[in-house]
Design an enzyme around this catalytic site. Structure first.
Site, PDB file in Angstrom:
ATOM      1  N   HIS A 184      28.137  60.075  43.082  1.00  0.00           N
ATOM      2  CA  HIS A 184      26.688  59.979  43.230  1.00  0.00           C
ATOM      3  C   HIS A 184      26.118  61.193  43.957  1.00  0.00           C
ATOM      4  O   HIS A 184      25.004  61.636  43.678  1.00  0.00           O
ATOM      5  CB  HIS A 184      26.316  58.690  43.977  1.00  0.00           C
ATOM      6  CG  HIS A 184      26.119  57.524  43.066  1.00  0.00           C
ATOM      7  ND1 HIS A 184      26.157  56.229  43.491  1.00  0.00           N
ATOM      8  CD2 HIS A 184      25.884  57.463  41.727  1.00  0.00           C
ATOM      9  CE1 HIS A 184      25.951  55.423  42.466  1.00  0.00           C
ATOM     10  NE2 HIS A 184      25.789  56.145  41.388  1.00  0.00           N
ATOM     11  N   CYS A 482      25.081  66.407  24.958  1.00  0.00           N
ATOM     12  CA  CYS A 482      24.228  65.630  25.860  1.00  0.00           C
ATOM     13  C   CYS A 482      24.951  65.209  27.129  1.00  0.00           C
ATOM     14  O   CYS A 482      24.423  64.426  27.921  1.00  0.00           O
ATOM     15  CB  CYS A 482      23.654  64.401  25.154  1.00  0.00           C
ATOM     16  SG  CYS A 482      24.879  63.165  24.687  1.00  0.00           S
TER      17      CYS A 482
END
Length: 552
Positions: A184, A482
Site C-alpha cells: 500500500h 494496463c
C-alpha cells in the site's frame, strides 16, 4: 555506505536531510485489569469508534486510491471478531491496552501466515491497533514527524493513513525499510506522485540529519553525497517539475509515432482529475467498487448510472471497462468460493463470472445501455482469461448483449502463448502486467518475501509481452498495457518497442511517461526492447535498456 538500494516508485529525484519516523508504541504491560470490566469495554468501544471515524475522515480528505485503503482500515477497527476477542480478554482480567494489543496481534499473525494480499494487510491491521492503543493512553498515534523545514522521511514502513495525507511541501521523498512494489505504501506513493524507494533493507543505518539523495528511477539512496551530486539531483528535480507543468500533448515518440496515454481508474469521480493530468481516455476502469461490501450484486439500473457518469467524462474518447474481477484479493460472498487454499490460482475473474453468468449478463447489459446513451468509445474486456475457448465465450456473450468492442486481459501466460488464436477472436488484448508477472514468476504479487521476483522487467515477462505485441501487429488489433509496468517511464518505452499500442497507468505517472516517450524514436524503443529481452535477469534487462539508450 555510499549507496543503499531498494524498489523505486516513479522517476522522481530529491535531496535533503533525513528525518526518521518514531518507532511504534511499546508493548502494553500485563498489569491486571483495574476497575469494572464494563467500563473497560466501553473505553475500548469508544477508542475503536474514534479510530474508525478518524480513518474515514482522513480517507475522505485524501480521496482516490487512498480513500479506499483507509475505508478498509476503518472496517478493520470495527471488526466484530476482534472486538469479541478483546471483550473476552477483559472479562478474564486483562487490562484494555493489553487486550487490544493481543487481539490485534493474533489477527495480524493469522493474516501474515496466509500470505498474499492478506499478508500485506497485516501491517495495516497493526497500524489500526497502534492507533487504538494510543487513544486509550491519551497520546498521539505514531505518525509523520513535524518539521519546520523540508525533509526526507525514513520509516520502517508507513501506514496508509500517514501516506495518504503526507504534506508534499515538507516531505521531499520517502524511504522505507519494508514493503514491495505492490504494498500500500508503494501504491499510494505512486498515485500521489511521491518520490519513494521501498524495501531499503539498510534504511535503519540512516540517522536524523543525514543528507541523502533519493533517485527513485534507479532505486538508489546516495548517502553522504558531494555538492556536485546534490546540484545534479536538484537539476533533475527541476527538470521533472518543468516537464510536469508543460502544456499537455498527446502521447508520442520522438519521431511522431502516437502512443495514446490512458488512465487506470477505480471510480467515475476520479475521471476529471485524470483528464486534467492529460489522460487521453481510460485504459482500465475497475468496476469492483460497485460490488465490494455489497450483500448481493447491484442491479442493471444502478450499474448503468455509474457507467453513464464515467462515459460522459470522455466524449469521443476510448474507455476500456474491465468486467468484474472478483476472487483472490477481492472475494465476494455472492460470487466467489470461500475457503480456497490459494485463491489467486482459483476461481477468480471470468472463471467466477461463468459460474454465475447472470451477474456477467447484467453487467454487460448495463454497459451496453450506458454506451447507447453516451458518446464515448466503449471497449469491454474480461479478466483472468486463459485460452481461446474462454475468449470466444466472453466475446460472443458481449456481442449478444450489445457490446461493440470486446476483448480480453492477458494476465495468464497461457493466453500469451496462444496470442495468434486469441487475437483471431478478440477485438483487442490488454496486458495486466501485475498478474502476468505473478503467474510467470510463480511469485505472489502481494507477498513481500518474494517481491524481488515481482518485477515486470524480467525477460520472461517481456518475451510474453513481445508475443502478444507481434500477434497484435499481425492481426492489426490493439495490444494495450494496463498494469503498473506502464507507470515506469523507461519500461513504458520498452513496452512500446515490444508492440504495445497504448499505455494505461495511474494518472500521476502520465507526465513522466509522456516526457520519456518524447525522447526516443520507435527504432530506439525497439532496440531497447531487444536488449532487454536478451538479458538474463530483470536487473540486467533494465541495465541493457539504459545501455542501449546511451550507445544509440
Amino acid at each position: 555506505m555510499p549507496e543503499l538500494t531498494g524498489v523505486g516508485v516513479g522517476r522522481g529525484t530529491a535531496s535533503g536531510p533525513v528525518l526518521r519516523m518514531a518507532e511504534p508504541l511499546g508493548e502494553p504491560d500485563q498489569t491486571p485489569l483495574q476497575g469494572d470490566a464494563a467500563d473497560a469495554k466501553a473505553r475500548v468501544g469508544e477508542a475503536l469508534a474514534f479510530v474508525a471515524a478518524d480513518l474515514g475522515t482522513r480517507g475522505a480528505a485524501a480521496g482516490g486510491d487512498a480513500q479506499a485503503v483507509l475505508e478498509a482500515q476503518a472496517l478493520m477497527a470495527q471488526d466484530p471478531s476482534i472486538l469479541d476477542d478483546v471483550h473476552a480478554q477483559i472479562d478474564s482480567g486483562t487490562n484494555p491496552e493489553r487486550a487490544v494489543f493481543t487481539a490485534f496481534k493474533s489477527f495480524q499473525d493469522i493474516l501474515s501466515g496466509m500470505g498474499g494480499y492478506m499478508g500485506e494487510r497485516a501491517a495495516d491491521l497493526g497500524d489500526v491497533g497502534q492507533r487504538i492503543i494510543a487513544h486509550l493512553r491519551g497520546v498521539n498515534a505514531p505518525g509523520v514527524p513535524e518539521s519546520a523545514t523540508p525533509f526526507i522521511l525514513v520509516a520502517r514502513d508507513l501506514a496508509p493513513a500517514d501516506t495518504a495525507l503526507l504534506d508534499l511541501d515538507k516531505v521531499l521523498a520517502l524511504i522505507t525499510r519494508d514493503g514491495g512494489p505492490t504494498s500500500h505504501t508503494a501504491i499510494l506513493a505512486r498515485s500521489k506522485g511521491i518520490t519513494a524507494i521501498v524495501g531499503v533493507t539498510e534504511a535503519e543505518k540512516l540517522g536524523d540529519g543525514d543528507v541523502v539523495i533519493v533517485d527513485s528511477a534507479a532505486g538508489v539512496v546516495v548517502t553522504d553525497p558531494t555538492a556536485e551530486q546534490i546540484a545534479d539531483a536538484e537539476q533533475k528535480r527541476a527538470e521533472r517539475l518543468a516537464a510536469a507543468s508543460a502544456p499537455l500533448t498527446p502521447g508520442a515518440l520522438a519521431d511522431g509515432t502516437k502512443v495514446p496515454l490512458l488512465a487506470n481508474l477505480g471510480s467515475p469521480k476520479d475521471a476529471a482529475a485524470a483528464v486534467a493530468l492529460g489522460a487521453e481516455g481510460v485504459g482500465l476502469f475497475r468496476t469492483e467498487f460497485l460490488f465490494l461490501d455489497a450483500p448481493y450484486a447491484p442491479d442493471v439500473a444502478s450499474q448503468k448510472a455509474s457507467y453513464v457518469a464515467l462515459l460522459k467524462e470522455f466524449p469521443g474518447k476510448k474507455v476500456v471497462v474491465r468486467a468484474l474481477d472478483a476472487g483472490a484479493d477481492k472475494p465476494l460472498p455472492f460470487l466467489t468460493d470461500s475457503g480456497e487454499e490459494n485463491p489467486a490460482l482459483g476461481r477468480r475473474g471470468l472463471r467466477a463470472l461463468r459460474a454465475h453468468e447472470q451477474i456477467l449478463r447484467d453487467q454487460l447489459t448495463a454497459l451496453a445501455e450506458a454506451d447507447a446513451e453516451t458518446d464515448a468509445d466503449l471497449w469491454v474486456m474480461a479478466p483472468m482469461v486463459a485460452d481461446v475457448e474462454e475468449t470466444e465465450y466472453f466475446v460472443d456473450l458481449a456481442r449478444e448483449l450489445g457490446i461493440k468492442t470486446a476483448g480480453v486481459m492477458a494476465e495468464v501466460p497461457s493466453l500469451a502463448l496462444m496470442a495468434d488464436q486469441v487475437l483471431g477472436v478478440a477485438d483487442f488484448v490488454s496486458i495486466g502486467t501485475n498478474d502476468l508477472t505473478q503467474y510467470t514468476m510463480a511469485a505472489d504479487r502481494m507477498l513481500g518475501t518474494v517481491a524481488s521476483y515481482q518485477d515486470p522487467w524480467h525477460p520472461a515477462v517481456l518475451r510474453l509481452v513481445a508475443q502478444l505485441g507481434e500477434a497484435g501487429a499481425r492481426a492489426s488489433k490493439g495490444v494495450g498495457i494496463c498494469g503498473e509496468a506502464a507507470s515506469d517511464p523507461l519500461l513504458a518505452v520498452v513496452l512500446v518497442g515490444l508492440g504495445a499500442t497504448t499505455l494505461s497507468m495511474t494518472p500521476a505517472a502520465l507526465a513522466d511517461v509522456r516526457a520519456e516517450l518524447s525522447t526516443h524514436t520507435l527504432d530506439e524503443a525497439k532496440a531497447m526492447a531487444q536488449a532487454a529481452v536478451a538479458a538474463p535477469s530483470a536487473a540486467a534487462a533494465r541495465a541493457a535498456a539504459v545501455s542501449s539508450v546511451s550507445t544509440s
